[in-house]
Design an enzyme around this catalytic site. Structure first.
Site, PDB file in Angstrom:
ATOM      1  CD  GLN A 103      -2.632  -1.062   2.661  1.00 20.33           C
ATOM      2  OE1 GLN A 103      -2.089  -1.439   3.681  1.00 20.33           O
ATOM      3  NE2 GLN A 103      -3.858  -0.619   2.656  1.00 20.33           N
ATOM      4  CG  ASN A 104       3.980   1.331   2.460  1.00 19.94           C
ATOM      5  OD1 ASN A 104       2.999   1.782   3.035  1.00 19.94           O
ATOM      6  ND2 ASN A 104       4.749   0.403   2.993  1.00 19.94           N
ATOM      7  CG  ASP A 106       7.912   3.914   0.722  1.00 18.61           C
ATOM      8  OD1 ASP A 106       8.213   2.835   0.175  1.00 18.61           O
ATOM      9  OD2 ASP A 106       7.376   3.980   1.840  1.00 18.61           O
ATOM     10  CG  HIS A 123      -2.620   2.711  -2.202  1.00 15.20           C
ATOM     11  ND1 HIS A 123      -2.685   2.839  -0.837  1.00 15.20           N
ATOM     12  CD2 HIS A 123      -3.681   1.932  -2.543  1.00 15.20           C
ATOM     13  CE1 HIS A 123      -3.735   2.160  -0.370  1.00 15.20           C
ATOM     14  NE2 HIS A 123      -4.345   1.602  -1.386  1.00 15.20           N
ATOM     15  CB  CYS A 131       3.983  12.729 -19.480  1.00 16.13           C
ATOM     16  SG  CYS A 131       3.090  13.779 -20.646  1.00 16.13           S
ATOM     17  CB  CYS A 156       5.821  16.131 -20.438  1.00 13.98           C
ATOM     18  SG  CYS A 156       6.642  14.847 -21.400  1.00 13.98           S
ATOM     19  N   GLY A 196       3.285  -4.437   9.075  1.00 15.30           N
ATOM     20  CA  GLY A 196       3.024  -3.009   9.272  1.00 15.30           C
ATOM     21  C   GLY A 196       1.727  -2.501   8.686  1.00 15.30           C
ATOM     22  CG  ASN A 222       0.548  -3.670  12.712  1.00 15.93           C
ATOM     23  OD1 ASN A 222       1.184  -2.906  11.978  1.00 15.93           O
ATOM     24  ND2 ASN A 222      -0.504  -3.281  13.406  1.00 15.93           N
ATOM     25  CB  ALA A 240       8.477  -4.253  10.334  1.00 13.13           C
TER      26      ALA A 240
END
Ligand code: ZN
Length: 258
Positions: A103-104, A106, A123, A131, A156, A196, A222, A240
């Site tokens: 779901q992260n 990063d 996500h 672009c 762009c 987590g 968790n 974790a």
């Protein structure tokens, strides 16, 4: 705790198609603010300003979007992976991992060494910029340099089209392909390890349920309770990085002794 570590290590040794499901809890250990937590991003910014519709139609909303990313570089992949990310990458090297479903946004699983084709990002990914007109992608680190030079709304370089960070916005549909693939993989794994996540954000949190329904074992690491604690075969309450580095060390000992 050490008994639970042994139990999880044993489960991993006996499994061959592991799906690891990760949520915000693994990122916060890299210093990345939780988006929804009490000190999270959405406590400092109004989520209403960051909808997909506003981004498409309102230049002011676009300015706010890029300004928020310039002010919060850690969420855009500038943070470093930690022991838990490296332990999950190690599962891949050991031939145990089917995929990571995250779901992260990063990109830290890839940074830790998981191959991009084994990371399903429900996500999206804030370390990438796309672009919307020609589809070209750029590393966020590159676009951050343009922002640092004072450009408020980057465009762009190829087609002057609208650039958008490649994470899913409020009001934007979940990526269909990734979500379907994540469901398929969850239904065919033999062990699902949740790391987590409190498992409250749907449809992402359905994945461990699909795994259970198909007869896979479920392990949850968790800090604090989760929605599926009662169904877990192994449930470890802890950080974790600490937990997974011990688990992987035990897995390697068992595999080399076998
Ligand atoms: Zn373009």
């Amino acid at each position: 705790m050490s008994e639970l570590i042994e139990e999880l290590a044993e489960l991993i040794v006996r499994s061959n198609k592991i799906v690891v499901f990760t949520g915000a809890g693994i990122s916060t250990e890299s210093g990345i603010p939780d988006f929804r937590g009490p000190d999270g991003i959405w406590s400092k910014y109004d989520p209403e300003d960051f909808t997909y519709q506003k981004f498409l139609h309102d230049q002011e909303a676009r300015k706010k979007h890029w300004q928020m990313l310039a002010e919060n570089k850690l969420i855009t992949g500038m943070a470093e992976p930690h022991a838990a990310h490296y332990a999950i990458a190690e599962l891949q090297r050991l031939g145990k991992l089917d995929c990571v479903i995250t779901q992260n946004v990063d990109g830290l699983h890839q940074k830790a060494g998981n191959s991009p084709d084994r990371v399903l990002q429900l996500h999206g990914n804030l370390s990438q910029v796309k672009c919307l007109d020609c589809g070209q992608r750029y590393p966020m680190i590159e676009v951050q340099k343009w922002l640092d030079r004072g450009i408020e709304v980057p465009e762009c370089p190829e087609c002057q089209g609208l650039l958008k960070s490649d994470a899913i916005f409020f009001g934007e549909a979940m990526p269909t392909e990734e979500t379907m693939e994540a469901e398929r993989r969850s239904r065919s794994c033999d062990l699902c390890i949740v790391v987590g996540s409190t498992l409250v954000v749907y449809p992402a949190a359905f994945m461990p349920m699909y795994a259970l329904q198909s007869g896979a074992k479920l392990a949850i690491i968790n800090q604090g309770p989760t929605e599926l604690d009662g169904a877990a075969h192994v449930r470890i309450d802890g950080r974790a990085g600490e937990v997974l580095s011990q688990v992987i060390a035990r897995v390697k000992e068992r595999l080399s002794a076998a």
